[in-house]
Scaffold this active site. Structure first.
Site, PDB file in Angstrom:
ATOM      1  N   ASP A   1      -9.440  -6.688   2.034  1.00  8.94           N
ATOM      2  CA  ASP A   1      -8.092  -7.131   1.692  1.00  8.94           C
ATOM      3  C   ASP A   1      -7.837  -8.565   2.128  1.00  8.94           C
ATOM      4  OD1 ASP A   1      -7.361  -4.726   0.560  1.00  8.94           O
ATOM      5  OD2 ASP A   1      -6.605  -3.896   2.431  1.00  8.94           O
TER       6      ASP A   1
ATOM      7  N   ASP B   1      -4.956  -3.585   4.759  1.00 11.57           N
ATOM      8  CA  ASP B   1      -5.470  -3.052   6.020  1.00 11.57           C
ATOM      9  C   ASP B   1      -6.986  -3.143   6.133  1.00 11.57           C
ATOM     10  OD1 ASP B   1      -6.246  -1.134   4.211  1.00 11.57           O
ATOM     11  OD2 ASP B   1      -4.895   0.419   4.964  1.00 11.57           O
TER      12      ASP B   1
ATOM     13  N   ASP C   1       0.852  -1.172   0.000  1.00 11.98           N
ATOM     14  CA  ASP C   1       0.000   0.000   0.000  1.00 11.98           C
ATOM     15  C   ASP C   1       0.896   1.233   0.000  1.00 11.98           C
ATOM     16  OD1 ASP C   1      -2.190   1.607   0.146  1.00 11.98           O
ATOM     17  OD2 ASP C   1      -2.592   1.253   2.262  1.00 11.98           O
TER      18      ASP C   1
END
Length: 884
Positions: free
Chosen positions: A629, A625, A328
């Protein structure tokens, strides 16, 4: 009142019964209740007593063989031999017992580090506390991705859905509401309760705590959920199976040699049997599984110090072999300290300065028409779930960092408090519709809907725009699209704000209310600067042959700008979520290697990207997170959840949790993973050759029908003193200097490779040559048999010490000062072995037990020289192999 009937009470009655209120408990009351009710955690699972744990260390086929040998030697009145065999078994059991205790402590510490946090209202303000500090009557705030920290009676619910499979077995998330349900409703029908341990999949809610710890629904069945995670991995299990088959092989060989010596060579049975016992003990690597597990436990603790918490131990092996890291952006590659840097209205661009989340700062140029900028500031304040708090000299955010930056910006426009406006309804942000909407009423009977979200989404929802003089005019979509791209090109995240005036009686917000009649107020650009340590970590990944790919929901231009700043290999090649949707699996598998930046993606895209990378045989680490996901984290070879901003669902699906959400910690985990794997190879590469070397000495002597150059008792001693010290020292080896300069190891690389088998043959041959050379020298000098055997005994130990120094550097030369200097653990082990050898060589009492004699200085130097020769020969072989 029975806790099972809370669902039958209206919300107000529930608060009254619990002595609470909508603004939450005050701090003093919460502290008193914590003392009364205790911590909000499940009772600790029952632990095995230390005596049982110690006795279980003997439950192993290797130990059974040794104990049987001890029993037979005792029947033959070889009490000294019996004592040494028992000592070998006890040393191994003590090591295993201590290791298991440390492992349990490590896992307990990890469980503590992963204790859930809870957002609550205390003293009327939102704050975050440890989940175990919750008390009955606390008001808890829930949002998508949270794990429910206690049993709650819901007071407010906005599109709330909760996954309750852990309690009900129902795989579909349950829609929640606040109305009372019948007292006799089944557990799955108590739709106004949120149960501890379940996971919020969408929506937002407020609830009052009605039960904590063992009194919750999950507490009632905690006995079924309290399994302790076993400290084991496929590698340890593989080595245990290998050791069992090796034991059976050794016992078969021992039986054949026993039969050959007794029936063919007609040797005395008692002496022959003791020789075979010595052979078995020397060849069986009884301590190998324990030392391997200790190595993994050391790796767990080393990773925890680097802020990488291992939840599932096989990840230690996997993370060291990672060849691609999908990460990310926000908070991982960047600081996660958002700052509003620019504001765009019709015909005017403004820059905003400031530091962190401080509400102090300037807007330049000073707005000539302040109304529009001020209106954006008010919208940023109201359509917002975060809180800003000052701790010492720093401002910190309770909630989303982006919303914290918007609060700081609002303060710079003169809006500090929400007290003049009451929020009556909200549509929470969701990655599917990419906006948040809230409905507000003030004391003068004005009502406004405020919407914030992705510019492309809001532009499709607006028909008008706010002009510089505050009037509404027709929307100029091309202008706003150009401005959004300009801001994004500077690496800023772009948000659009829109509003709509509604009648005062409008108190419920629906999706249809925001799909038309909105007026666009303007755009804001937020920056989140890269972490300097992340830039260095990405460069280290590239040197280690690891590709780094950034997957973000941000605008493509923003993602490209950040990719350029952090040093990705292909920052300008950006694939958006929309473009991903147009590619089939084969096309994506081809494109994924040529792109390092993926923008405007959804969690569903992450799963496709992981699968596409794995199709190339790559070992993929994936960060995540959010709730959505979880599939990608499970699919990845190493799922890595964010410890700070990560949802409970993501942490449950991941193998590792980053305590600081920092990309540099991922790279540190890769480094530690490679170190653990290297140390496991070192342990195996030292243990197997030395064990076979010791055993080969006895086998060759028996087959030749000659006197044993070393007695069975002495070989037992060597095995005990070296396995408990030298082999264990390798578990604590530091990272080699070139660890992150080697390419990732192949997915299917076996631990017992052809190279290791060759090394076993080479070292075994050198052991035989060294032992029989020193034995022949001693006999040629006319030394007594006892002195000759003493020289052989010390030669074996010295060669094992020098082999230890060789094996510490698998991938580089051992002829450096740093390699010779070793570590504290290595030298501690060597000193222990030297002192022990000196004791049995020179102390008369031990000489009588082990049949040894004092060794002179010249012969001692000769023994030392045998170790040096071994070291030089294996080092030369390694250098030839490395340079081929």
């Amino acid at each position: 009142m029975d806790k099972q009937a809370w669902h039958a009470l209206p919300p107000d009655d529930t608060l009254t019964r619990l002595g609470s209120q909508a603004a939450g408990l005050d701090t003093h009351t919460a502290q008193e209740r914590h003392l009364t009710h205790g911590a909000n955690r499940l009772p600790a699972p029952p632990k095995r007593s230390p005596v049982i744990r110690f006795l279980l260390q003997f439950h192993n086929i290797l130990i059974y063989v040794l104990l049987a040998a001890a029993a037979v030697t005792a029947l033959l009145d070889h009490w000294v031999d019996t004592s040494v065999i028992v000592a070998v078994v006890l040393v191994n059991a003590i090591i295993g017992f201590l290791q298991e205790g440390k492992a349990e402590q490590a896992m307990a510490a990890i469980r503590q580090m992963l204790a859930p946090q809870a957002a609550v209202l205390r003293d009327g303000k939102r704050t975050t506390i440890a989940g175990e500090m919750l008390v009955p009557g606390d008001i808890v705030l829930l949002e998508a991705g949270d794990k429910v920290p206690a049993d709650l009676r819901l007071l407010q619910a906005y599109g709330l859905q909760v996954q309750e499979a852990i309690l009900t077995g129902e795989s579909v998330p349950v829609d929640k509401q606040v109305e009372s349900v019948p007292a006799d409703a089944a557990l799955g029908d108590r739709t106004n309760l949120a149960f501890s341990g379940t996971t919020v999949t969408s929506g937002q809610a407020q609830g009052v705590v009605v039960a904590i710890g063992g009194h919750t629904e999950i507490g009632r069945i905690s006995g079924l959920l309290a399994g302790v995670e076993t400290l084991t991995t496929p590698l340890v299990e593989q080595m245990s199976v290998f050791a069992k088959w090796l034991t059976l092989f050794i016992l078969t060989v021992a039986a054949l040699i026993l039969a050959f010596g007794y029936f063919v060579q007609h040797q005395e049975f008692a002496e022959l049997f003791m020789a075979v016992v010595g052979l078995s003990v020397a060849a069986i690597p009884e301590g190998l599984p324990a030392v391997l597990t200790i190595t993994l436990a050391v790796g767990v603790q080393a990773m925890a110090k680097r802020n990488a918490i291992v939840r599932r131990l096989p990840a230690i092996e996997t993370i060291g072999a990672v060849s691609v890291i999908c990460t990310d952006k926000t908070g991982t590659l960047t600081r996660n300290e958002m700052l509003v840097a620019s504001v765009i209205t019709v015909g005017q661009a403004y820059s905003v300065d400031g530091e962190g989340y401080s509400p102090q700062g300037n807007i330049e140029p000073q707005p000539k028409e302040a109304a529009t900028v001020t209106e954006i500031g008010l919208a940023a304040l109201l359509c917002n779930d975060a809180e800003l708090k000052q701790h010492a000299d720093t401002w910190q955010v309770e909630g989303d960092p982006m919303e914290g930056a918007l609060l700081a910006f609002a303060a710079k426009t003169g809006h500090h408090h929400r007290s003049d406006w009451t929020r009556t309804d909200v549509i929470p942000f969701d990655s599917r519709h990419k906006f948040m909407a809230s409905l507000h009423h003030n004391h003068t009977q004005h009502a406004h809907i405020i919407v914030k979200g992705a510019p492309e989404v809001l532009l499709a929802m607006c028909q008008q725009q706010r002009s510089a003089d505050g009037q509404a005019q027709a929307l100029d979509s091309a202008y706003w699209q150009q401005q959004a791209e300009t801001i994004a090109a500077r690496g800023q995240r772009v948000l659009a704000f829109a509003s709509r005036t509604v009648p005062p009686h409008h108190t419920v917000l629906d999706m249809t209310d925001v799909q038309e009649h909105l007026t666009l107020l303007g755009l804001v650009g937020l920056i989140d600067p890269p972490r300097p340590e992340a830039v260095a970590a990405i460069a280290e990944c590239h040197r280690a042959g690891i590709r780094v790919k950034m997957i973000t929901g941000d605008h493509a231009a923003t993602a490209a700008a950040i990719g350029q700043q952090v040093g990705l290999q292909y920052p300008d090649k950006v694939l958006t979520g929309g473009e991903l949707d147009l590619l089939n699996d084969a096309e994506l598998a081809s494109a994924v290697l040529d792109h390092d930046v993926f923008a405007r993606t959804t969690p569903e895209h992450k799963l496709r990207l992981v699968t596409a990378l794995q199709a190339h045989g790559l070992i993929v680490a994936m960060t995540g997170d959010g709730v959505n996901d979880a599939p990608a984290l499970k699919r990845a070879d190493a799922g890595i959840a964010m410890g700070n901003k990560g949802s409970a669902a993501a942490k449950e699906a991941a193998e590792l949790v980053l305590a600081d959400d920092n990309f540099a910690s991922i790279v540190a985990a890769v480094r530690e993973g490679r170190t653990v794997y290297d140390n496991i190879k070192k342990v195996i590469s030292w243990t197997l050759p030395t064990s076979t070397g010791e055993a080969a000495v006895i086998v060759l002597a028996l087959l030749l029908g000659m006197l044993l150059p070393i007695t069975p008792l002495q070989i037992l001693w060597v095995n005990m003193i070296t396995a408990a010290t030298l082999g264990l020292a390798l578990a604590f080896e530091p990272t080699e200097s070139n660890t992150m300069q080697r390419p990732p190891r192949p997915r299917d690389q076996p631990i017992l490779s052809g190279g290791l088998l060759w090394h076993i043959v080479l070292v075994t041959t050198l052991f035989l040559c060294g032992v029989f050379a020193i034995y022949a020298y001693a006999l040629d000098q006319g030394y007594s048999l006892e002195l000759a055997r003493t020289l052989v005994l010390n030669t074996l130990v010295v060669m094992e010490i020098f082999h230890l120094f060789f094996i510490r550097n698998l991938y580089s030369t051992s002829l450096t000062w740093q390699a010779v200097r070793g570590t504290k653990m290595v030298w501690l082990a060597v000193v222990v072995v030297i002192v022990a050898q000196a004791a049995i060589t020179y102390l008369p009492a031990l000489q009588a037990v082990f049949g040894t004699q004092a060794v002179g200085l010249a012969d001692g130097l000769l023994v030392l020289g045998m170790g040096v020769v071994l070291f030089v020969l294996v080092e030369l072989e390694k250098q030839i192999r490395l340079h081929l």
